[in-house]
Motif scaffolding. Structure first.
Motif, PDB file in Angstrom:
ATOM      1  N   PRO A 391       0.797  -1.230   0.000  1.00 54.60           N
ATOM      2  CA  PRO A 391       0.000   0.000   0.000  1.00 54.60           C
ATOM      3  C   PRO A 391       0.830   1.279   0.000  1.00 54.60           C
ATOM      4  N   ASP A 392       2.033   1.227   0.572  1.00 58.37           N
ATOM      5  CA  ASP A 392       2.874   2.423   0.583  1.00 58.37           C
ATOM      6  C   ASP A 392       3.741   2.544  -0.669  1.00 58.37           C
ATOM      7  N   GLY A 393       3.661   1.565  -1.564  1.00 55.05           N
ATOM      8  CA  GLY A 393       4.392   1.622  -2.821  1.00 55.05           C
ATOM      9  C   GLY A 393       5.865   1.306  -2.727  1.00 55.05           C
ATOM     10  N   LYS A 394       6.352   0.879  -1.568  1.00 53.76           N
ATOM     11  CA  LYS A 394       7.782   0.644  -1.404  1.00 53.76           C
ATOM     12  C   LYS A 394       8.238  -0.687  -2.004  1.00 53.76           C
ATOM     13  N   TYR A 395       7.300  -1.636  -2.111  1.00 50.30           N
ATOM     14  CA  TYR A 395       7.681  -2.965  -2.583  1.00 50.30           C
ATOM     15  C   TYR A 395       6.634  -3.521  -3.548  1.00 50.30           C
ATOM     16  N   ILE A 396       7.086  -4.472  -4.366  1.00 49.86           N
ATOM     17  CA  ILE A 396       6.199  -5.368  -5.083  1.00 49.86           C
ATOM     18  C   ILE A 396       6.436  -6.764  -4.516  1.00 49.86           C
ATOM     19  N   TYR A 397       5.395  -7.361  -3.996  1.00 54.64           N
ATOM     20  CA  TYR A 397       5.456  -8.728  -3.482  1.00 54.64           C
ATOM     21  C   TYR A 397       5.076  -9.697  -4.599  1.00 54.64           C
ATOM     22  N   TYR A 398       5.670 -10.888  -4.589  1.00 54.51           N
ATOM     23  CA  TYR A 398       5.372 -11.866  -5.637  1.00 54.51           C
ATOM     24  C   TYR A 398       5.811 -13.247  -5.177  1.00 54.51           C
ATOM     25  N   ASN A 399       5.490 -14.269  -5.962  1.00 53.84           N
ATOM     26  CA  ASN A 399       6.016 -15.610  -5.700  1.00 53.84           C
ATOM     27  C   ASN A 399       6.929 -16.010  -6.850  1.00 53.84           C
ATOM     28  N   GLY A 400       8.005 -16.696  -6.513  1.00 50.47           N
ATOM     29  CA  GLY A 400       8.987 -17.108  -7.509  1.00 50.47           C
ATOM     30  C   GLY A 400       9.669 -18.395  -7.107  1.00 50.47           C
ATOM     31  N   GLY A 415      12.468  -3.250  -9.539  1.00 56.07           N
ATOM     32  CA  GLY A 415      12.983  -4.601  -9.733  1.00 56.07           C
ATOM     33  C   GLY A 415      14.256  -4.907  -8.975  1.00 56.07           C
ATOM     34  N   SER A 416      14.773  -3.967  -8.213  1.00 55.11           N
ATOM     35  CA  SER A 416      16.016  -4.182  -7.466  1.00 55.11           C
ATOM     36  C   SER A 416      15.733  -4.748  -6.077  1.00 55.11           C
ATOM     37  N   GLN A 417      16.809  -5.176  -5.415  1.00 58.77           N
ATOM     38  CA  GLN A 417      16.794  -5.634  -4.020  1.00 58.77           C
ATOM     39  C   GLN A 417      15.751  -6.738  -3.786  1.00 58.77           C
ATOM     40  N   LYS A 418      15.847  -7.786  -4.569  1.00 53.40           N
ATOM     41  CA  LYS A 418      14.938  -8.928  -4.390  1.00 53.40           C
ATOM     42  C   LYS A 418      15.265  -9.655  -3.085  1.00 53.40           C
ATOM     43  N   GLU A 419      14.215  -9.953  -2.313  1.00 55.26           N
ATOM     44  CA  GLU A 419      14.379 -10.506  -0.971  1.00 55.26           C
ATOM     45  C   GLU A 419      13.390 -11.652  -0.771  1.00 55.26           C
ATOM     46  N   GLN A 420      13.910 -12.847  -0.415  1.00 56.10           N
ATOM     47  CA  GLN A 420      13.045 -13.991  -0.167  1.00 56.10           C
ATOM     48  C   GLN A 420      12.423 -13.878   1.224  1.00 56.10           C
TER      49      GLN A 420
END
Length: 507
Positions: A391-400, A415-420
């Motif tokens: 909601p704050d626009g800081k991240y895009i959550y997804y499954n991979g 698309g940077s700083q991908k974090e599991q």
């Protein structure tokens, strides 16, 4: 067992059963001759059951208890949350699930029992008039005070599972009984005291029937579905709509009073308390899939619509005003599947393959035009899905699946700083962030499901975890998968969550 459907059977058997329907059950009666009459009642608003029953016990060569049940044929699974109400009663009183060969007081049965002192056990009478004995006819759980109990009939095998709130179901034990044909299955309660009455409450009660391993809904027909709403604090579930056919993927409307879901290529509204469904006008777009959602300001709708004679199944992303209008094409190339709105309400995120990139990746694009931007770069054999902005626009959550199993991730909007975020043996899909930004609900498939697949009619769980990462807890046990929570499903106040479970008869 890998393929499941849910199948409620309400058969009024000609065996002298009481025909007083209580919730999903057709019959309620005392078994044996308890001194105090037992009774079961159903609260339609909360979809909970109040149980009361007397009797000396369910033990030795005869039983006395109150029974709320259906007559069911074939394989099935019954699951319920249970707890005693009231204090000061016999510590050996029992409440639980029972599969019984008949309503005779000495009938064969297999029972998952929660005792008043917290003991949880699987117990059985193998044949009519046999005597139940410790330890020959009982398997005791290693821990006590389980709240969620489950019994599965699988041929001549009955399996008991149990869970503490928030935990995965664990197998407690199993027992083979040579039964054929129909059996009785439902909820039971006994006081273990001829002069007393025990009371308990049951909720999230479901009867599900598995399909054969070779079952293919696309070839053999789609079974029914339930539209459910869960209170996140209590984790109590309510069914507000069911149909002997396919529907999927509920969104919560901005005012919080209706849900939006897809069925037969169109979108429909339904009040959150249930009732009449009404078609939502999407203009010429009449071949929608289960990817649709409302912008954070509540003014725009995005969806994926299949265009005829287009490659890649023809799925493309459109947007239109919630107030009505002509859908506007956002992605010319196919396939493209919408999954998220940016907080500024001017950008959408979606997953897609492209001619120069045959694997699914996450893209974003302005609804006002311009080029799409790839945010991931998956390798052959990998898959990403379920892209959703915080909601704050800081991240895009997804499954991979780059780790080898399907897990939850997040990244910056560029698309940077991908974090599991999750690390387990299950395959986790479709993270949905609560509007207050605090929580994630996602669907978890068992390890035997192929890592990049998310089929329907599977034994799955819904899990809740902090949006910043942390230990997940199970909030629902169900049969579902594709279509259960493909889209954002939180209520605007972050207190409820909507989903679809598979149930009912095939049309």
């Amino acid at each position: 067992m890998r393929h499941f459907i849910s199948f409620l059977i309400f058969i009024a058997a000609g065996l002298g059963f009481s025909q007083s329907s209580v919730g999903i059950f057709n019959n309620n009666r005392d078994i044996g001759e308890p001194k105090n009459k037992g009774i079961a009642s159903y609260n339609e608003g909360s979809q909970t059951y109040d149980l009361s029953g007397s009797g000396y016990n369910v033990w030795f060569d005869r039983d006395e208890f109150n029974y709320l049940f259906n007559e069911i044929e074939g394989d099935f699974i019954i699951t319920a949350n249970l707890k005693f109400t009231g204090e000061g009663e016999n510590p050996h009183r029992k409440v639980g699930l029972m599969i019984r060969q008949s309503s005779a007081k000495d009938a064969a049965h297999v029972t998952a029992a929660l005792h008043g002192n917290g003991l949880t056990s699987l117990q059985w009478r193998e044949k009519k008039a046999d005597s139940m004995k410790n330890p020959q006819t009982e398997i005791t759980a290693p821990k006590t005070n389980y709240e969620i109990l489950q019994l599965e009939r699988k041929g001549d095998l009955v399996i008991m599972r149990a869970a503490h709130p928030g935990e995965e179901l664990q197998k407690i034990g199993s027992h083979k009984i040579d039964w054929n044909g129909k059996v009785l299955a439902g909820l039971f309660i006994t006081s273990h005291d001829e002069n007393a009455t025990a009371k308990a409450e049951a909720w999230n009660v479901r009867i599900d029937k598995p399909v054969p391993e070779t079952y293919d809904p696309n070839e053999q027909g789609w079974i029914g579905c339930r539209l459910e709403i869960m209170d996140i604090d209590t984790q109590k579930r309510k069914v507000i709509y069911k149909k002997n056919g396919r529907f999927e993927a509920p969104n919560w409307m901005p005012e919080g009073k209706k849900l939006l879901f897809n069925m037969d290529g169109s979108l429909y509204n339904i009040p959150v308390q249930g009732g009449e469904i009404t078609k939502f006008d999407t203009g010429f777009a009449d071949n929608l899939n289960n990817d649709h959602g409302i912008s954070l300001d509540g003014k725009m709708l995005a969806f994926s619509h299949h265009r005829e004679n287009k490659p890649g199944w023809g799925s493309t992303v459109y947007v239109m005003p919630m107030a009505g209008g002509t859908p506007k094409l956002i992605t010319e190339e196919t396939p493209s599947y919408w999954h998220g709105w940016a907080p500024g309400n001017d950008t959408v995120a979606y997953v897609a393959t492209r001619e120069d990139n045959p694997t699914f990746d996450i893209y974003k694009k302005s609804v006002n035009g311009g080029k799409e931007i790839a945010l991931t770069n998956t390798q052959e054999g990998e898959h990403v899905d379920g892209s959703e902005y915080s909601p704050d626009g800081k991240y895009i959550y997804y499954n991979g699946s780059s780790s080898g199993t399907m897990q939850l991730w997040r990244m910056k909007p560029d698309g940077s700083q991908k974090e599991q975020l999750t690390f387990d043996a299950n395959n986790d899909w479709f993270p949905h962030i609560s509007p207050d930004g605090k929580w994630i609900v996602y669907i978890s498939f068992p390890p035997e499901i192929p890592v990049n697949d998310h089929p329907s009619y599977k034994r799955v769980t819904l899990k809740l975890m902090p949006a910043e990462g942390g230990v997940p807890k199970v909030i629902a046990y169900l049969y579902g998968g594709q279509g259960t929570i493909n889209v954002p499903s939180w209520s605007p106040d972050s207190k409820h969550f909507a989903f679809v479970s598979n149930s009912g008869e095939r049309e």
